[in-house]
Design a protein around this motif. Structure first.
Motif, PDB file in Angstrom:
ATOM      1  N   LYS A 115      52.206   8.898  60.464  1.00  0.00           N
ATOM      2  CA  LYS A 115      52.327   9.374  61.839  1.00  0.00           C
ATOM      3  C   LYS A 115      52.351  10.897  61.901  1.00  0.00           C
ATOM      4  N   ILE A 116      52.720  11.518  60.801  1.00  0.00           N
ATOM      5  CA  ILE A 116      52.646  12.981  60.718  1.00  0.00           C
ATOM      6  C   ILE A 116      51.211  13.395  60.443  1.00  0.00           C
ATOM      7  N   LEU A 117      50.557  12.692  59.534  1.00  0.00           N
ATOM      8  CA  LEU A 117      49.187  13.014  59.144  1.00  0.00           C
ATOM      9  C   LEU A 117      48.234  12.914  60.329  1.00  0.00           C
ATOM     10  N   VAL A 118      48.406  11.915  61.188  1.00  0.00           N
ATOM     11  CA  VAL A 118      47.484  11.724  62.312  1.00  0.00           C
ATOM     12  C   VAL A 118      47.553  12.909  63.280  1.00  0.00           C
TER      13      VAL A 118
ATOM     14  N   VAL B 241      44.321  16.935  66.238  1.00  0.00           N
ATOM     15  CA  VAL B 241      43.740  18.283  66.325  1.00  0.00           C
ATOM     16  C   VAL B 241      42.222  18.190  66.448  1.00  0.00           C
ATOM     17  N   ASN B 242      41.616  17.273  65.701  1.00  0.00           N
ATOM     18  CA  ASN B 242      40.160  17.096  65.805  1.00  0.00           C
ATOM     19  C   ASN B 242      39.738  16.694  67.212  1.00  0.00           C
TER      20      ASN B 242
ATOM     21  N   ALA C 168      47.006  14.286  76.112  1.00  0.00           N
ATOM     22  CA  ALA C 168      47.872  13.299  75.461  1.00  0.00           C
ATOM     23  C   ALA C 168      48.092  13.674  73.999  1.00  0.00           C
ATOM     24  N   TYR C 169      47.019  14.160  73.338  1.00  0.00           N
ATOM     25  CA  TYR C 169      47.137  14.591  71.952  1.00  0.00           C
ATOM     26  C   TYR C 169      47.854  15.945  71.862  1.00  0.00           C
ATOM     27  N   LEU C 170      47.564  16.812  72.830  1.00  0.00           N
ATOM     28  CA  LEU C 170      48.168  18.142  72.817  1.00  0.00           C
ATOM     29  C   LEU C 170      49.683  18.050  72.938  1.00  0.00           C
TER      30      LEU C 170
END
Length: 594
Positions: free
Chosen positions: A131-134, A140-141, A320-322
């Motif tokens: 969950k940290i790696l994603v 970010v991608n 949502a990702y930000l």
């Protein structure tokens, strides 16, 4: 909330704020020169492309009726020129904005990675690494399209809309008003969809995070999976989290796609009214050329609106990702240099714990309960006791991987909270129970303890811990490439390499957490000779379940239930016939029985 599971969704703990956009723009600011130049070029391209319908009007209303061949050729040449200008500008935009977008992404990812390196152990205790790696990679991608094209396209499309409205007003005011009647309906649709789009995207990001966490966990535990033939069970779990990921993605996309048919229907209805009014007004102030030109502009009017709606969908997804990205960047660094922290002087190794109380949470149970002891420079302290008694916590507090709840940890009279972390940890050699080998050569792995060490120093450290003997038998010796976590090495070999790494720094305080737990008896006997020599003159803390390895310790502290229940040397504790006596006797009887 129990967040350390792949199947538990993470609630977003912060509300949405447009401040995220401001923070994102701060990453874009260093590239404002490239952005401004690109914006100017795209405005030129937009204006050039918008001249085409007007040039068609001239051809239809003037050049063709007057049989002006030269004028028609000139109009065609100008239309071709606008196409060439637009293509050249587009090539420049793609090249420049791809560079800007990827540069911003690199800077955001660098900030996240640097921040993760400063976060305390407790952060990693509470969250699956997947969950940290994603967040560092996938989320970010996901900003790529927004940064590479979205911002410039948004400004260009907004300007295009105003320029197009200007052209349409110049051609016919009445038709322009008809064209604008669809905008209120579009604004209503956007308002209705906004909240549900954000929520469905957040839910999808949760399921994507869960899927990534389960994949990472499964890969890390693949040997255990195959050893216990859990492949079918794990495949079923994967199918479940994968289905949830697909289902939530389809729901998010469904709501995103609602905007496009809404715009399409509104634009078609509007254009139909324009045709109806325009055709009925031909010969009454409207020419065929005017109608054709206006229709050309009205299609161009709705095209940037479609682009803006696409940008809106991209923005909703990116936000949502930000939110997750900035949540990570805002994660407090609980273990950090305090204001006024000073550099730790060269230490002698005097350690003192004063009434230490430690617990992970304010309302959690006490792991250490009023622990006090003093260690003089050069003493070898062994910590023994049952699992979970608090042994590892003591050395973690000494290295300040965690902060005490109350009390003081002093090194040479300096409270470890008042000195800089670098100056404290650089004077300690730490070998934790979880041995980690990085991908690279064995030489690089040992040098990790002292980056400026020579090859001779590395070999000397390896010889001291008896790692040299097995290293030279490998195909490329010290330059043998090892995989991440050293999967091609035995557990004992990994521990020896890690031990050499810790000793290379020549620390005044040496911490060994189960340093010899996976070393065979023969190797342990040889290693003990090197340890006795290396421990001389430095303060050391050794945690060991194999009590035969700490018989020569200056002092043995028996930890149980977060307290020091016994302390003394081996002989003194054996005479006491307390907990240490029982632990040692039971191990001795077990070895004897074998």
């Amino acid at each position: 909330m129990a967040r350390n599971k792949y199947d538990v969704d993470e609630d977003l703990e912060i509300e949405f704020s447009w401040e995220y956009t401001k923070r994102l723009l701060a990453y874009v600011k260093p590239y404002k020169k490239e952005m401004i130049i690109t914006l100017i070029i795209m405005i030129i391209a937009s204006i050039a492309s918008l001249l085409s319908p007007y040039l068609v009007k001239i051809a239809m209303d003037t050049s063709i009726p007057n049989k002006d061949i030269k004028g028609l050729i000139g109009v065609c040449a100008l239309i071709l020129l606008t196409i060439v200008i637009g293509a050249a500008c587009m090539v420049y935009k793609i090249k420049t904005m791809t560079y800007v977008g990827q540069s911003v992404i690199k800077n955001i990812r660098t900030d996240i990675f640097n921040h993760l390196q400063r976060l305390p152990f407790s952060y990693y205790d509470d969250k699956p690494h997947g969950k940290i790696l994603v967040r560092v990679v996938n989320y970010v991608n996901s900003l790529s399209d927004l940064l590479s094209n979205g911002l410039i396209n948004l400004v260009t499309d907004l300007l295009s809309i105003f320029v197009i409205i200007g052209f349409m007003l110049a051609i016919n005011v009445k038709l322009t008003i008809v064209c604008m009647l669809g905008l209120p309906f579009l604004i209503l649709v956007v308002g209705l969809l906004k909240k549900v789009q954000r929520r469905t995207t957040q839910i999808f990001s949760n399921k994507q995070s869960n899927l990534n966490a389960y994949i990472q966990e499964s890969i890390s535990g693949m040997k255990v999976t195959q050893a216990f033939t859990r492949e079918k069970t794990n495949a079923e779990k994967f199918r479940k989290v994968s289905d949830e990921n697909r289902s939530t993605w389809m729901t998010a996309v469904r709501y995103q796609m609602l905007l496009w048919p809404a715009i399409d229907n509104i634009s078609v209805i509007t254009i139909s009214f324009v045709y109806l009014i325009g055709v009925s007004s031909i010969g009454n102030g409207i020419t065929i050329g005017t109608l054709i030109a206006f229709v050309g502009y009205i299609w161009r009017f709705w095209n940037p609106i479609v682009n803006i709606s696409n940008f809106y969908n991209t923005l909703i997804m990116a936000m949502a990702y930000l939110e997750r990205i900035f949540e990570t960047l805002d994660e407090p660094v609980d273990i950090d240099n305090l204001p006024g922290a000073y550099k730790m002087p060269n230490i002698n190794g005097h350690v003192e714990f004063k009434d230490i109380v430690f617990k992970y949470d304010d309302d959690g149970r006490e792991i250490l309960k009023k622990v006090s002891f003093e260690v003089k420079p050069g003493e070898n302290i062994a910590l023994v006791g049952p699992t979970g008694a608090g042994k590892t916590t003591i050395i973690n507090l000494l290295s300040r991987f965690y902060d005490v709840y109350s009390g003081e940890v002093l090194v040479d009279g300096n409270n470890v909270r008042n000195v800089t972390l670098d100056s404290l940890r650089k004077q300690m050699g730490v070998m934790l129970q979880d041995t980690f080998i990085f991908s690279g050569t064995i030489m690089d792995n040992i040098r990790y303890g002292k980056l400026d060490a020579t090859d001779e120093e590395i070999i000397r450290a390896a010889k001291a811990v008896k790692a040299h003997d097995f290293i030279v038998t490998l195909k490329d010796g010290y330059y043998t490439e090892v995989n991440e976590r050293g999967s091609r090495l035995s557990v004992g070999q990994r521990q020896l390499i890690s031990f050499a790494r810790a000793l290379l720094a020549d620390p005044k305080i040496l911490i060994l957490d189960e340093a010899t737990s996976s070393i065979d008896t023969k190797t342990e006997e040889a290693l003990q000779i090197g340890l006795d020599r290396l421990l001389k003159g430095r303060t050391s803390f050794v945690i060991a379940h194999r009590l035969s390895t700490i018989k020569n310790a200056t002092r043995i502290m028996v930890i149980n239930n977060g307290q020091i229940v016994e302390q003394g040397n081996h002989d003194e504790l054996m005479e006491l016939k307390g907990e240490y006596y029982e632990l040692y006797s039971s191990q001795y009887d077990m070895i004897k029985a074998i």
